[in-house]
Design a protein around this motif. Structure first.
Motif, mmCIF file in Angstrom:
data_model
loop_
_atom_site.group_PDB
_atom_site.id
_atom_site.type_symbol
_atom_site.label_atom_id
_atom_site.label_comp_id
_atom_site.label_asym_id
_atom_site.label_seq_id
_atom_site.Cartn_x
_atom_site.Cartn_y
_atom_site.Cartn_z
ATOM 1 N N ASN A 84 -66.610 -99.235 3.532
ATOM 2 C CA ASN A 84 -66.267 -98.053 4.327
ATOM 3 C C ASN A 84 -66.029 -96.798 3.503
ATOM 4 O OD1 ASN A 84 -64.606 -100.587 5.857
ATOM 5 N ND2 ASN A 84 -66.011 -99.391 7.112
ATOM 6 N N THR A 85 -66.411 -96.834 2.237
ATOM 7 C CA THR A 85 -66.163 -95.668 1.403
ATOM 8 C C THR A 85 -67.167 -94.558 1.690
ATOM 9 O OG1 THR A 85 -65.785 -94.899 -0.852
ATOM 10 C CG2 THR A 85 -67.601 -96.452 -0.550
ATOM 11 N N LYS A 86 -66.716 -93.326 1.598
ATOM 12 C CA LYS A 86 -67.591 -92.157 1.737
ATOM 13 C C LYS A 86 -68.168 -91.764 0.381
ATOM 14 C CE LYS A 86 -64.229 -89.727 3.580
ATOM 15 N NZ LYS A 86 -63.193 -90.749 3.834
ATOM 16 N N GLN B 170 -70.072 -91.997 -3.389
ATOM 17 C CA GLN B 170 -71.388 -92.453 -3.824
ATOM 18 C C GLN B 170 -71.228 -93.836 -4.466
ATOM 19 O OE1 GLN B 170 -73.280 -89.044 -6.057
ATOM 20 N NE2 GLN B 170 -71.358 -88.080 -5.421
ATOM 21 N N ALA C 152 -66.256 -87.910 -0.411
ATOM 22 C CA ALA C 152 -67.706 -88.033 -0.550
ATOM 23 C C ALA C 152 -68.198 -87.524 -1.901
ATOM 24 C CB ALA C 152 -68.398 -87.275 0.580
ATOM 25 N N ASP D 299 -61.658 -96.703 0.489
ATOM 26 C CA ASP D 299 -61.823 -96.089 1.815
ATOM 27 C C ASP D 299 -61.424 -94.616 1.794
ATOM 28 O OD1 ASP D 299 -62.574 -98.579 2.710
ATOM 29 O OD2 ASP D 299 -60.702 -98.988 3.782
#
Length: 488
Positions: free
Chosen positions: A249-251, A253, A230, A226
């Motif tokens: 919910n990770t930003k 890739q 990005a 999380d």
């Protein structure tokens, strides 16, 4: 030396008493180590509360106190910083104190129940062989380029992490691979670090003495992903039912790897033997000296990470084929006369033990005995003990239950907990030998020609902890000595 207000960057401050323009010598969270002009961070731990040692830290020369609760007595000349979470504050302060060293290299974190050490270590070896200066923060050891240091815990405290990362900066290290434990995430040891990538291996029963439930254990792991930026990559084992959860919910890739499912990085096991694995990795064949399906996952994660970090595929495949197993991870020797195979593995969770035993059973001819020597650690998750007993007795032909690191617990009581998981039809397979050295000797004595001995649980560890005291103990060294005696 750093100005206090500079190292408080990003720290959520509730109140300030005193001057934040003072110059700080070092950061400390252990009052016994405080020296003149240090900043002392009062951490609430499971055993002790740092707030109880604020006066002691000041007596030893602390110039600043970072705490969650201001003391009743305020000492003139000392600056007090009240924060909501002292562990989080320490992490940000440590990163700032060492000039945010994680931003000056590519830091990749590896998290999950099993495989962290193997993946992080093999990535260190792979990139080193590719000609880069590389760092490693692992359970087994810490590497700053070619300089080795002893590891104290899987994920060190935030001061130690940033200290090592700063040393890596000074040595010109370009990549660092780091094991990230659930304890480390939960206690904010990795807060404030800039990760270029994160790898999820798998999730199974472990550390439920610390985490109150499996869901909490999973969610702590997820928090690592999380918090990835990005600009980072998040690589997950999609064959694990929790693999997709890590990406929710990770930003970062998102990338996946698998043996059984559709994924960005896919592998197929073509051959599996005690000499190694033949894999097809994204349509390229690869021979590796590592053994077992669990190592096929590890190899796939390494291959994927190398590509995501810019290494050319053919070069990484060539180097991977040259890599040896990591200390205490499916290390094996074969005796000269009786051709007894002894395997030492760190498997200390039910899933890891199951993986190793299933791997051995998939390779062996079934004409030989599989003798497993295993125990469970003291002062740790007790609920996994019967599961370990069940798996060992179900998947072995003979089992010797013994001590692991009993720590402050009665080793015989631990063995009773392990035995509770054995089903009636497997009672005849088991024997208990509390002394671990004697248990290994017994396994060697009852082993016949071509039999296989698995010594599980301690792997790379070179000590045994009994009643809080550590003594020298190396499973691989001990079994080698006993097998050599049989050959005389």
């Amino acid at each position: 030396m750093r100005v206090l207000k500079d190292i408080l960057y990003k720290v959520e401050i509730d109140a300030v008493v005193g001057n934040t323009s003072v110059t700080i010598n070092k950061l400390q969270f252990d009052s016994r180590k405080v020296e003149l002009n240090d900043a002392f961070v009062a951490i609430r731990g499971s055993i002790s509360d740092g707030h109880e040692y604020i006066a002691q830290a000041i007596d030893k020369g602390a110039l600043a106190i970072i705490c969650e609760e201001l003391p009743k007595e305020i000492v003139n000349g000392v600056t007090y910083i009240k924060v909501g979470n002292a562990q989080q504050a320490l992490a940000f302060m440590a990163a700032n104190y060492y000039d945010n060293p994680s931003e000056k290299l590519k830091l990749v974190g590896v998290t999950g129940t099993n495989g962290k050490t193997t993946i992080a270590t093999l990535l260190y070896n792979l990139f080193t062989k590719a000609g880069f200066k590389v760092g490693l923060l692992s359970t087994v050891k810490v590497m700053v380029a070619e300089n080795a240091f002893d590891a104290v815990r899987t994920t060190p405290d935030s001061i130690t992490i940033n200290d090592y990362l700063k040393q890596m900066n000074d040595e010109g290290v370009e990549f660092c691979f780091m094991e990230v434990s659930s304890h480390g995430i939960d206690q904010h040891r990795t807060t404030g670090l800039e990760f270029a990538g994160g790898i999820f291996t798998n999730l199974s029963h472990d550390h439920l003495d610390y985490h109150k439930s499996f869901a909490e254990y999973r969610d702590v792991k997820k928090r690592f992903f999380d918090e990835l930026p990005a600009s980072a990559f998040a690589l997950t084992n999609i064959d694990d039912k929790n693999g997709q959860v890590m990406l929710q919910n990770t930003k970062a890739q998102k990338y996946t790897y698998a043996l059984k499912s559709y994924a960005d990085y896919k592998a197929q096991i073509l051959e599996n033997s005690f000499t190694g694995l033949l894999l097809k990795v994204n349509d390229q064949e690869l021979w590796t000296r590592l053994i077992g399906s669990f190592n096929a996952y590890n190899i796939l994660a390494i291959y994927a990470t190398a590509e995501l970090l810019g290494l050319e595929n053919l070069e990484s495949l060539k180097i991977i084929s040259e890599l040896n197993s990591v200390s205490g991870r499916f290390q094996y020797i074969i005796s000269k006369e009786e051709k007894i195979t002894a395997i030492v593995d760190y498997a200390h969770t039910p899933d890891a033990l199951k993986n190793v035993l299933e791997t051995i059973n998939s390779i062996r001819t079934k004409n030989e005995e599989l003798i497993t020597v295993v125990g469970c650690g003291g002062d740790r998750d007790t609920t996994k003990r019967p599961k370990m007993g069940h798996i060992a007795s179900a998947l072995s032909t003979k089992v010797i239950f013994t001590s692991d690191n009993p720590r402050t617990e009665d080793p015989d009581k631990i063995i009773e907990d392990v035995e509770a998981g054995v089903e009636p039809q497997n009672f005849k397979k088991i024997v208990s030998v509390t002394n671990r050295k004697q248990a290994i000797k017994t396994a060697c004595q009852i082993a016949g020609e071509n039999d296989i001995i698995l010594i599980a649980g301690k792997g790379h560890e070179t000590y045994q902890e009994v009643n809080g005291e550590r003594s020298d103990f190396d499973d691989l060294k001990i079994v080698t000595e006993f097998l050599n005696e049989l050959n005389k």
